[in-house]
Design an enzyme around this catalytic site. Sequence first.
Site, PDB file in Angstrom:
ATOM      1  N   ASP A  65       0.830  -1.201   0.000  1.00  0.00           N
ATOM      2  CA  ASP A  65       0.000   0.000   0.000  1.00  0.00           C
ATOM      3  C   ASP A  65       0.868   1.256   0.000  1.00  0.00           C
ATOM      4  O   ASP A  65       0.616   2.204  -0.753  1.00  0.00           O
ATOM      5  CB  ASP A  65      -0.917  -0.025   1.225  1.00  0.00           C
ATOM      6  CG  ASP A  65      -1.768   1.221   1.344  1.00  0.00           C
ATOM      7  OD1 ASP A  65      -2.665   1.422   0.505  1.00  0.00           O
ATOM      8  OD2 ASP A  65      -1.527   2.015   2.279  1.00  0.00           O
ATOM      9  N   ASP A 134      -6.212  -6.475  -2.022  1.00  0.00           N
ATOM     10  CA  ASP A 134      -5.205  -6.774  -0.994  1.00  0.00           C
ATOM     11  C   ASP A 134      -4.065  -7.615  -1.572  1.00  0.00           C
ATOM     12  O   ASP A 134      -2.886  -7.365  -1.279  1.00  0.00           O
ATOM     13  CB  ASP A 134      -5.846  -7.521   0.172  1.00  0.00           C
ATOM     14  CG  ASP A 134      -6.827  -6.663   0.953  1.00  0.00           C
ATOM     15  OD1 ASP A 134      -6.847  -5.434   0.747  1.00  0.00           O
ATOM     16  OD2 ASP A 134      -7.592  -7.230   1.763  1.00  0.00           O
ATOM     17  N   GLU A 137      -1.739  -5.481  -3.753  1.00  0.00           N
ATOM     18  CA  GLU A 137      -0.814  -4.706  -2.917  1.00  0.00           C
ATOM     19  C   GLU A 137       0.298  -5.603  -2.385  1.00  0.00           C
ATOM     20  O   GLU A 137       1.480  -5.209  -2.363  1.00  0.00           O
ATOM     21  CB  GLU A 137      -1.577  -4.054  -1.764  1.00  0.00           C
ATOM     22  CG  GLU A 137      -2.509  -2.940  -2.213  1.00  0.00           C
ATOM     23  CD  GLU A 137      -3.354  -2.385  -1.087  1.00  0.00           C
ATOM     24  OE1 GLU A 137      -3.780  -1.215  -1.186  1.00  0.00           O
ATOM     25  OE2 GLU A 137      -3.604  -3.112  -0.083  1.00  0.00           O
TER      26      GLU A 137
END
Length: 246
Positions: A65, A134, A137
């Site tokens: 992230d 997710d 990332e």
Amino acid sequence: LMSDDQAALDWRHMLDKNASSRFYQSLPANFTDKFLLTRALTHRSYLNENRAVVEDNQRLEFLGDAILAYIVAEWLYNHFPEQKEGFLTKMRSALVHTEQLAFFARKIDLGSALLLGKGEEQAGGRDRTAILCDAFEALIAAIYLGTDIQTVKDFFYPMIESQIDTILQNHTEEDPKSILQEWSQAQGYASPVYFLERETGPDHDKVFEVSVSVDGKELAQGTGGSKQLAEKAAASAAIRKLGLRE
């Protein structure tokens, strides 16, 4: 931590049973760390069902992230030298938004390679937007740790370039859905209703067509690479039709 042997076993399992060749072909040629890749693809549901695996991809997700925020900011800074901070911030948010990152994940068929628990697998986890975001990332972090920041840029920048025109169209102005809703309420109508007319194309490159109606009357239709983008396109078409925007 998983042993190298366990990581290699999981790699072979993914390659043989689930992952499409498109996913592996999309990876940088110099990214060869099977342990990091396996970790990036391990969802917590898989961890819960496999005692030999002691960590999922959440720590990598945290790092990825931050890496994405940095490289996207740098790309925007260099490509829009005349734009002010507000514009750059809005574009960065759009590029690292959950749905946008899931879109990138689908483009490389990342979902086919995920290690999921049986329940999550049966519930459609391979195409779940939050899980794909997710994992994308986490993959970015794994590539960074296994290679370097330039490799991450070479991997991700073409994705930005392929989508930047669409993102500019949908995010540089005030949200068209908000404009249409404000108009609808001012007329005494209920909120606009969006209906998915059809979706076409393969899973990694779907096109959605959405219509928007106000007070029971269809105003316009729009298309996009996600339902959200198609709804925005339909709203934009509707407000042009109503003369609310040139």
